[in-house]
Scaffold this motif. Structure first.
Motif, PDB file in Angstrom:
ATOM      1  N   GLU A  84      17.447  -8.552  50.102  1.00  0.00           N
ATOM      2  CA  GLU A  84      18.007  -7.831  51.243  1.00  0.00           C
ATOM      3  C   GLU A  84      16.978  -6.800  51.698  1.00  0.00           C
ATOM      4  O   GLU A  84      16.241  -6.236  50.878  1.00  0.00           O
ATOM      5  CB  GLU A  84      19.314  -7.138  50.850  1.00  0.00           C
ATOM      6  CG  GLU A  84      20.457  -8.095  50.542  1.00  0.00           C
ATOM      7  CD  GLU A  84      20.920  -8.850  51.786  1.00  0.00           C
ATOM      8  OE1 GLU A  84      20.853  -8.288  52.898  1.00  0.00           O
ATOM      9  OE2 GLU A  84      21.333 -10.016  51.643  1.00  0.00           O
ATOM     10  N   PRO A  85      16.914  -6.490  53.016  1.00  0.00           N
ATOM     11  CA  PRO A  85      15.892  -5.559  53.513  1.00  0.00           C
ATOM     12  C   PRO A  85      16.092  -4.115  53.047  1.00  0.00           C
ATOM     13  O   PRO A  85      15.133  -3.340  52.981  1.00  0.00           O
ATOM     14  CB  PRO A  85      16.004  -5.669  55.034  1.00  0.00           C
ATOM     15  CG  PRO A  85      17.397  -6.167  55.269  1.00  0.00           C
ATOM     16  CD  PRO A  85      17.700  -7.070  54.120  1.00  0.00           C
ATOM     17  N   SER A  86      17.334  -3.753  52.693  1.00  0.00           N
ATOM     18  CA  SER A  86      17.601  -2.377  52.262  1.00  0.00           C
ATOM     19  C   SER A  86      18.949  -2.312  51.559  1.00  0.00           C
ATOM     20  O   SER A  86      19.727  -3.268  51.593  1.00  0.00           O
ATOM     21  CB  SER A  86      17.595  -1.422  53.472  1.00  0.00           C
ATOM     22  OG  SER A  86      18.671  -1.754  54.352  1.00  0.00           O
ATOM     23  N   PHE A  87      19.212  -1.173  50.942  1.00  0.00           N
ATOM     24  CA  PHE A  87      20.539  -0.934  50.369  1.00  0.00           C
ATOM     25  C   PHE A  87      20.808   0.565  50.343  1.00  0.00           C
ATOM     26  O   PHE A  87      19.884   1.383  50.384  1.00  0.00           O
ATOM     27  CB  PHE A  87      20.667  -1.543  48.974  1.00  0.00           C
ATOM     28  CG  PHE A  87      20.043  -0.739  47.869  1.00  0.00           C
ATOM     29  CD1 PHE A  87      20.821   0.044  47.020  1.00  0.00           C
ATOM     30  CD2 PHE A  87      18.667  -0.760  47.663  1.00  0.00           C
ATOM     31  CE1 PHE A  87      20.246   0.775  46.008  1.00  0.00           C
ATOM     32  CE2 PHE A  87      18.087  -0.040  46.638  1.00  0.00           C
ATOM     33  CZ  PHE A  87      18.871   0.735  45.801  1.00  0.00           C
ATOM     34  N   LYS A 108      19.317   5.757  51.162  1.00  0.00           N
ATOM     35  CA  LYS A 108      18.992   4.411  51.631  1.00  0.00           C
ATOM     36  C   LYS A 108      17.594   4.052  51.132  1.00  0.00           C
ATOM     37  O   LYS A 108      16.659   4.846  51.266  1.00  0.00           O
ATOM     38  CB  LYS A 108      19.029   4.337  53.153  1.00  0.00           C
ATOM     39  CG  LYS A 108      18.664   2.958  53.701  1.00  0.00           C
ATOM     40  CD  LYS A 108      18.705   2.941  55.230  1.00  0.00           C
ATOM     41  CE  LYS A 108      18.323   1.560  55.769  1.00  0.00           C
ATOM     42  NZ  LYS A 108      18.357   1.522  57.257  1.00  0.00           N
ATOM     43  N   VAL A 109      17.481   2.886  50.540  1.00  0.00           N
ATOM     44  CA  VAL A 109      16.188   2.391  50.109  1.00  0.00           C
ATOM     45  C   VAL A 109      15.802   1.238  51.029  1.00  0.00           C
ATOM     46  O   VAL A 109      16.488   0.222  51.097  1.00  0.00           O
ATOM     47  CB  VAL A 109      16.221   1.920  48.643  1.00  0.00           C
ATOM     48  CG1 VAL A 109      14.863   1.359  48.237  1.00  0.00           C
ATOM     49  CG2 VAL A 109      16.595   3.074  47.716  1.00  0.00           C
ATOM     50  N   ASP A 110      14.707   1.444  51.773  1.00  0.00           N
ATOM     51  CA  ASP A 110      14.248   0.482  52.776  1.00  0.00           C
ATOM     52  C   ASP A 110      13.057  -0.283  52.196  1.00  0.00           C
ATOM     53  O   ASP A 110      11.966   0.274  52.035  1.00  0.00           O
ATOM     54  CB  ASP A 110      13.842   1.244  54.041  1.00  0.00           C
ATOM     55  CG  ASP A 110      13.427   0.323  55.175  1.00  0.00           C
ATOM     56  OD1 ASP A 110      13.105  -0.853  54.900  1.00  0.00           O
ATOM     57  OD2 ASP A 110      13.394   0.778  56.325  1.00  0.00           O
ATOM     58  N   PHE A 111      13.275  -1.558  51.864  1.00  0.00           N
ATOM     59  CA  PHE A 111      12.213  -2.354  51.247  1.00  0.00           C
ATOM     60  C   PHE A 111      11.172  -2.831  52.264  1.00  0.00           C
ATOM     61  O   PHE A 111      10.034  -3.113  51.895  1.00  0.00           O
ATOM     62  CB  PHE A 111      12.819  -3.563  50.519  1.00  0.00           C
ATOM     63  CG  PHE A 111      13.669  -3.183  49.344  1.00  0.00           C
ATOM     64  CD1 PHE A 111      13.145  -2.433  48.305  1.00  0.00           C
ATOM     65  CD2 PHE A 111      14.996  -3.566  49.272  1.00  0.00           C
ATOM     66  CE1 PHE A 111      13.917  -2.086  47.212  1.00  0.00           C
ATOM     67  CE2 PHE A 111      15.784  -3.216  48.185  1.00  0.00           C
ATOM     68  CZ  PHE A 111      15.251  -2.472  47.155  1.00  0.00           C
ATOM     69  N   GLU A 112      11.557  -2.923  53.541  1.00  0.00           N
ATOM     70  CA  GLU A 112      10.607  -3.376  54.555  1.00  0.00           C
ATOM     71  C   GLU A 112       9.521  -2.323  54.788  1.00  0.00           C
ATOM     72  O   GLU A 112       8.345  -2.634  54.947  1.00  0.00           O
ATOM     73  CB  GLU A 112      11.335  -3.690  55.860  1.00  0.00           C
ATOM     74  CG  GLU A 112      12.232  -4.936  55.762  1.00  0.00           C
ATOM     75  CD  GLU A 112      12.846  -5.296  57.100  1.00  0.00           C
ATOM     76  OE1 GLU A 112      12.993  -4.389  57.962  1.00  0.00           O
ATOM     77  OE2 GLU A 112      13.180  -6.478  57.293  1.00  0.00           O
ATOM     78  N   GLU A 167      12.410  11.543  54.047  1.00  0.00           N
ATOM     79  CA  GLU A 167      11.901  10.253  53.619  1.00  0.00           C
ATOM     80  C   GLU A 167      10.813  10.431  52.553  1.00  0.00           C
ATOM     81  O   GLU A 167      10.046  11.379  52.603  1.00  0.00           O
ATOM     82  CB  GLU A 167      11.286   9.487  54.810  1.00  0.00           C
ATOM     83  CG  GLU A 167      12.285   9.156  55.887  1.00  0.00           C
ATOM     84  CD  GLU A 167      11.644   8.367  57.030  1.00  0.00           C
ATOM     85  OE1 GLU A 167      10.428   8.084  56.958  1.00  0.00           O
ATOM     86  OE2 GLU A 167      12.374   8.038  57.997  1.00  0.00           O
ATOM     87  N   ARG A 168      10.812   9.527  51.601  1.00  0.00           N
ATOM     88  CA  ARG A 168       9.757   9.518  50.595  1.00  0.00           C
ATOM     89  C   ARG A 168       9.247   8.085  50.440  1.00  0.00           C
ATOM     90  O   ARG A 168      10.035   7.145  50.406  1.00  0.00           O
ATOM     91  CB  ARG A 168      10.254  10.033  49.247  1.00  0.00           C
ATOM     92  CG  ARG A 168      10.663  11.508  49.292  1.00  0.00           C
ATOM     93  CD  ARG A 168      10.796  12.080  47.893  1.00  0.00           C
ATOM     94  NE  ARG A 168      11.205  13.475  47.927  1.00  0.00           N
ATOM     95  CZ  ARG A 168      10.372  14.494  48.131  1.00  0.00           C
ATOM     96  NH1 ARG A 168       9.078  14.262  48.322  1.00  0.00           N
ATOM     97  NH2 ARG A 168      10.820  15.728  48.129  1.00  0.00           N
ATOM     98  N   ASN A 169       7.937   7.971  50.340  1.00  0.00           N
ATOM     99  CA  ASN A 169       7.357   6.650  50.121  1.00  0.00           C
ATOM    100  C   ASN A 169       7.682   6.165  48.712  1.00  0.00           C
ATOM    101  O   ASN A 169       7.761   6.965  47.765  1.00  0.00           O
ATOM    102  CB  ASN A 169       5.834   6.708  50.296  1.00  0.00           C
ATOM    103  CG  ASN A 169       5.427   6.978  51.722  1.00  0.00           C
ATOM    104  OD1 ASN A 169       6.061   6.493  52.662  1.00  0.00           O
ATOM    105  ND2 ASN A 169       4.367   7.771  51.905  1.00  0.00           N
ATOM    106  N   ILE A 170       7.879   4.891  48.579  1.00  0.00           N
ATOM    107  CA  ILE A 170       8.116   4.286  47.261  1.00  0.00           C
ATOM    108  C   ILE A 170       7.182   3.092  47.086  1.00  0.00           C
ATOM    109  O   ILE A 170       6.639   2.580  48.065  1.00  0.00           O
ATOM    110  CB  ILE A 170       9.587   3.838  47.094  1.00  0.00           C
ATOM    111  CG1 ILE A 170       9.953   2.736  48.099  1.00  0.00           C
ATOM    112  CG2 ILE A 170      10.534   5.017  47.196  1.00  0.00           C
ATOM    113  CD1 ILE A 170      11.317   2.113  47.875  1.00  0.00           C
TER     114      ILE A 170
END
Length: 199
Positions: free
Chosen positions: A156-159, A175-179, A191-194
């Motif tokens: 999934e693109p995020s959760f 919210k964790v945005d994988f895209e 926002e923080r980079n992961i």
């Protein structure tokens, strides 16, 4: 003659240090006959039992192995008539010695595995990290990394979640945005980079 894996007890009787399977003995029935040069008959019977075998007092159609020492008597002829397997003392001792060798090999394997575990990295799977205000990368707690990885594997693109370990009191939505590989505080919009490291 191979060393026999027994030790003396206070009563002077030799017994097995540890009950362990010996190939060819476990689950099979044995009868000891004649005089053994390496041990007394009771000690031989105890060895069979410690190896998972069954001791019989006489020869019958259901007996599986007859162990013979000097002057075995009429039991040998009876065993041959019934088709019972016959071992001499050397064969019996060899089976017991084999158990000792296997036990030593097992101990070596345990030492090797223990040493390997000590030298292995703490985390062998994927690792998730977040970037702080100073540009330093910090690893997520184990449970948080597993939570992120589990969602990542769904493709999934995020959760969105409240279940991060540092957030149990506040129950803030994240919210964790994988895209875009970012973590967003839904309320403050910080926002923080992961990033994901590993296989």
């Amino acid at each position: 003659m191979p060393k026999i894996p027994f030790k003396k007890t206070k009563a002077g009787m030799k017994t097995k240090k540890k009950k362990k399977t010996i190939e060819g003995i476990e689950g099979r029935s044995f009868c000891i006959t004649g005089t053994l040069s390496s041990m007394k008959r009771k000690e031989a019977q105890a060895a069979v039992i410690n190896a998972g075998g069954i001791v019989r007092s006489g020869v019958s159609k259901t007996l599986e192995v007859l162990v013979t020492g000097a002057n075995p008597g009429s039991k040998v002829a009876l065993a041959e008539a019934y088709g019972v397997e016959i071992w001499d003392e050397d064969t019996f001792i060899e089976a017991l010695a084999k158990e000792e060798e296997e036990e030593e090999e097992e101990e070596e394997v345990k030492k090797h595995v223990k040493k390997k575990k000590k030298s292995s990295p703490a985390c062998s799977g994927p690792r998730w990290e977040w970037e702080d205000d100073d540009g330093n990368w910090n690893q997520y707690a184990k449970e948080d990394g597993e939570l992120i990885e589990g969602s990542y594997q769904t493709e999934e693109p995020s959760f969105v979640t409240k279940d991060f370990s540092w957030n149990l009191k506040h129950q803030t939505l994240y919210k964790v945005d994988f895209e875009n590989m970012i973590q967003i505080n839904v309320e403050s919009e910080v926002e923080r980079n992961i990033r994901r490291l590993g296989p």
